[in-house]
Scaffold this motif. Structure first.
Motif, short mmCIF file in Angstrom:
data_model
loop_
_atom_site.label_atom_id
_atom_site.label_comp_id
_atom_site.label_asym_id
_atom_site.label_seq_id
_atom_site.Cartn_x
_atom_site.Cartn_y
_atom_site.Cartn_z
N GLU A 55 -135.55 13.20 -58.83
CA GLU A 55 -135.65 14.42 -58.06
C GLU A 55 -134.79 15.46 -58.76
N THR B 280 -136.15 28.36 -44.92
CA THR B 280 -135.85 26.91 -44.88
C THR B 280 -135.76 26.29 -46.27
N GLN B 281 -136.59 26.80 -47.18
CA GLN B 281 -136.57 26.27 -48.55
C GLN B 281 -135.18 26.43 -49.16
N GLU B 282 -134.59 27.58 -48.92
CA GLU B 282 -133.25 27.84 -49.47
C GLU B 282 -132.21 26.92 -48.85
N VAL B 283 -132.41 26.66 -47.55
CA VAL B 283 -131.47 25.77 -46.86
C VAL B 283 -131.56 24.36 -47.44
N ILE B 284 -132.79 23.92 -47.69
CA ILE B 284 -132.99 22.59 -48.26
C ILE B 284 -132.35 22.49 -49.64
N LEU B 285 -132.58 23.51 -50.46
CA LEU B 285 -132.00 23.52 -51.81
C LEU B 285 -130.48 23.47 -51.75
N ARG B 286 -129.93 24.27 -50.85
CA ARG B 286 -128.48 24.31 -50.70
C ARG B 286 -127.94 22.93 -50.33
N GLU B 287 -128.66 22.28 -49.45
CA GLU B 287 -128.30 20.94 -49.01
C GLU B 287 -128.34 19.95 -50.18
N LYS B 288 -129.40 20.05 -50.98
CA LYS B 288 -129.56 19.15 -52.12
C LYS B 288 -128.46 19.34 -53.16
#
Length: 217
Positions: free
Chosen positions: A108, A3-11
């Motif tokens: 951020e 999930t961390q990677e997904v969040i980063l990708r989103e950001k």
DNA sequence: ACATTAAGTGATT
DNA sequence: AATCACTTAATGT
């Protein structure tokens, strides 16, 4: 994929995906981590080891040069899409930060370990471009800053400071005290007060306690 | 009402 | 443009 990677990708998706190739994004989401810093807090101070470099997602960081006796001078601001030019030199020769970075508006950023920088420079064209371009931009801002010190009187410097700040905030209404301006320009409050009064009378700004509206762009 | 902080001002260097 | 010394105005408790 966690999930961390997904969040980063989103950001990264709103801005950085346009400039970085996919393989680089893949690497970034693996080693990067997100950090949020509130307005007023220190991002980096002079003398501190820099272990990570920031890719700014939003917010503003104020970059300051500091003299030994505590005298300070604001050099420039970093915003979305920016990174710290100093940090590149740093990642090559492993020195400590020569500037101070204070968060101006809640920030951020994705922090990346410096060890990766070298590696990415040889492997990714987009990263090379990003770094060189960013370095170039910082240099221009630095020259602007020197120009303003060498050739502009305090009156012009104050006005430049206000317009720069309005641009960065994307808002002509600034919440700031005369003292804060004086600190950033390394002058005294009394001087700022008098110059602001002049600018007010000239119709370039409208100022009240804690507030300044930039009128003339 | 009182204290604190921000801003305005004249005189001097 | 900076500093001092002081006043006045705005704001918080």
């Amino acid at each position: 994929m966690d999930t961390q990677e997904v969040i980063l990708r989103e950001k990264l998706s709103d801005y950085y995906t346009n400039i970085f190739e996919e393989e680089l994004i893949d690497e970034i989401v693996k080693v990067g981590f997100i950090e949020k810093i509130k307005s007023g807090n220190l991002m980096i101070d002079i003398g501190e080891d820099m272990t990570h470099i920031p890719l700014i997602l939003n917010g503003v960081v104020k970059i300051i040069r500091k003299e030994k006796d505590g005298e300070e001078l604001v050099l420039y601001f970093l915003e979305r899409g920016d990174t710290c030019a100093i940090s590149f030199v740093n990642c090559i020769n492993r020195k400590k930060s020569i500037f101070k970075g204070v968060v101006e508006n809640d920030m951020e950023a994705i922090f990346l370990p410096v060890e990766k920088i070298d590696d990415w420079l040889v492997r990714f064209k987009s990263w090379r471009f990003f770094i060189i371009d960013s370095y170039h931009f910082r240099l221009i801002e630095m020259v602007e800053s020197i120009d303003s010190l060498a050739f502009m009187n305090m009156n012009q410097r104050v006005f430049k400071y206000l317009t720069d700040k309005a641009k960065i905030n994307r808002d002509v209404d600034l919440t700031i005290t005369h003292q804060q301006i004086a600190d950033d320009l390394n002058t005294s409050r009394v001087v700022v007060t008098r110059l602001l009064k002049q600018l007010h009378e000239d119709g370039k700004i409208y100022s009240t306690r804690n507030k300044i509206k930039v009128l003339d762009f």
